[in-house]
Design a protein around this motif. Sequence first.
Motif, PDB file in Angstrom:
ATOM      1  N   TYR A  27       0.834  -1.201   0.000  1.00  0.00           N
ATOM      2  CA  TYR A  27       0.000   0.000   0.000  1.00  0.00           C
ATOM      3  C   TYR A  27       0.871   1.254   0.000  1.00  0.00           C
ATOM      4  N   GLU A  28       1.916   1.265   0.845  1.00  0.00           N
ATOM      5  CA  GLU A  28       2.800   2.433   0.936  1.00  0.00           C
ATOM      6  C   GLU A  28       3.556   2.669  -0.357  1.00  0.00           C
ATOM      7  N   GLU A  29       3.978   1.601  -1.017  1.00  0.00           N
ATOM      8  CA  GLU A  29       4.686   1.743  -2.299  1.00  0.00           C
ATOM      9  C   GLU A  29       3.754   2.306  -3.366  1.00  0.00           C
ATOM     10  N   ARG A  30       2.521   1.792  -3.426  1.00  0.00           N
ATOM     11  CA  ARG A  30       1.540   2.323  -4.396  1.00  0.00           C
ATOM     12  C   ARG A  30       1.241   3.787  -4.113  1.00  0.00           C
ATOM     13  N   ALA A  32       3.206   5.993  -2.647  1.00  0.00           N
ATOM     14  CA  ALA A  32       4.373   6.795  -3.037  1.00  0.00           C
ATOM     15  C   ALA A  32       4.424   6.973  -4.558  1.00  0.00           C
ATOM     16  N   LEU A  33       4.131   5.907  -5.289  1.00  0.00           N
ATOM     17  CA  LEU A  33       4.118   6.004  -6.753  1.00  0.00           C
ATOM     18  C   LEU A  33       3.020   6.952  -7.220  1.00  0.00           C
ATOM     19  N   ASN A  34       1.855   6.869  -6.605  1.00  0.00           N
ATOM     20  CA  ASN A  34       0.758   7.772  -6.970  1.00  0.00           C
ATOM     21  C   ASN A  34       1.121   9.228  -6.686  1.00  0.00           C
ATOM     22  N   ARG A  35       1.820   9.473  -5.578  1.00  0.00           N
ATOM     23  CA  ARG A  35       2.264  10.848  -5.270  1.00  0.00           C
ATOM     24  C   ARG A  35       3.213  11.367  -6.340  1.00  0.00           C
ATOM     25  N   GLN A  36       4.147  10.510  -6.753  1.00  0.00           N
ATOM     26  CA  GLN A  36       5.089  10.908  -7.807  1.00  0.00           C
ATOM     27  C   GLN A  36       4.345  11.230  -9.106  1.00  0.00           C
ATOM     28  N   LYS A  37       3.415  10.355  -9.463  1.00  0.00           N
ATOM     29  CA  LYS A  37       2.649  10.550 -10.699  1.00  0.00           C
ATOM     30  C   LYS A  37       1.819  11.829 -10.617  1.00  0.00           C
ATOM     31  N   PRO A 112       4.447   1.165 -13.922  1.00  0.00           N
ATOM     32  CA  PRO A 112       3.033   0.812 -14.015  1.00  0.00           C
ATOM     33  C   PRO A 112       2.442   0.590 -12.627  1.00  0.00           C
ATOM     34  N   ILE A 113       1.360   1.276 -12.363  1.00  0.00           N
ATOM     35  CA  ILE A 113       0.683   1.143 -11.077  1.00  0.00           C
ATOM     36  C   ILE A 113      -0.537   0.250 -11.289  1.00  0.00           C
TER      37      ILE A 113
END
Length: 114
Positions: A27-30, A32-37, A112-113
Amino acid sequence: EDMRRLEQKSKLDKSIPSKTVAQPLSYEERKALNRQKNKLEKAVKKWEDEIEKLEAECKKMEEKMAQPEFYESESAQKEIELFQNKKKQLADAETQWEESQITLDDWIENNPIP
């Protein structure tokens, strides 16, 4: 003999971890990726808004300069210089938008998320 080879091969296959199986993201990795995107998408949107604003300003200035009496005014030369500056700002904003869009597209391709 063939059966023995198959058993040995089977044991070898099980001892070698598969590299093709991707571990699911936490969940935390997703997050963080969403924040970057989202940050990259906001940069693209910012430049799109800036381009829209500058295009509207340039259009307004062009309409003013299209009037024959415009060139009779004392401020015509100054306004022409302002217009040229605005066109340069527009070109710079378009370059920034293009770079932001490329960065976002590259990021999406490589992250890819699910």
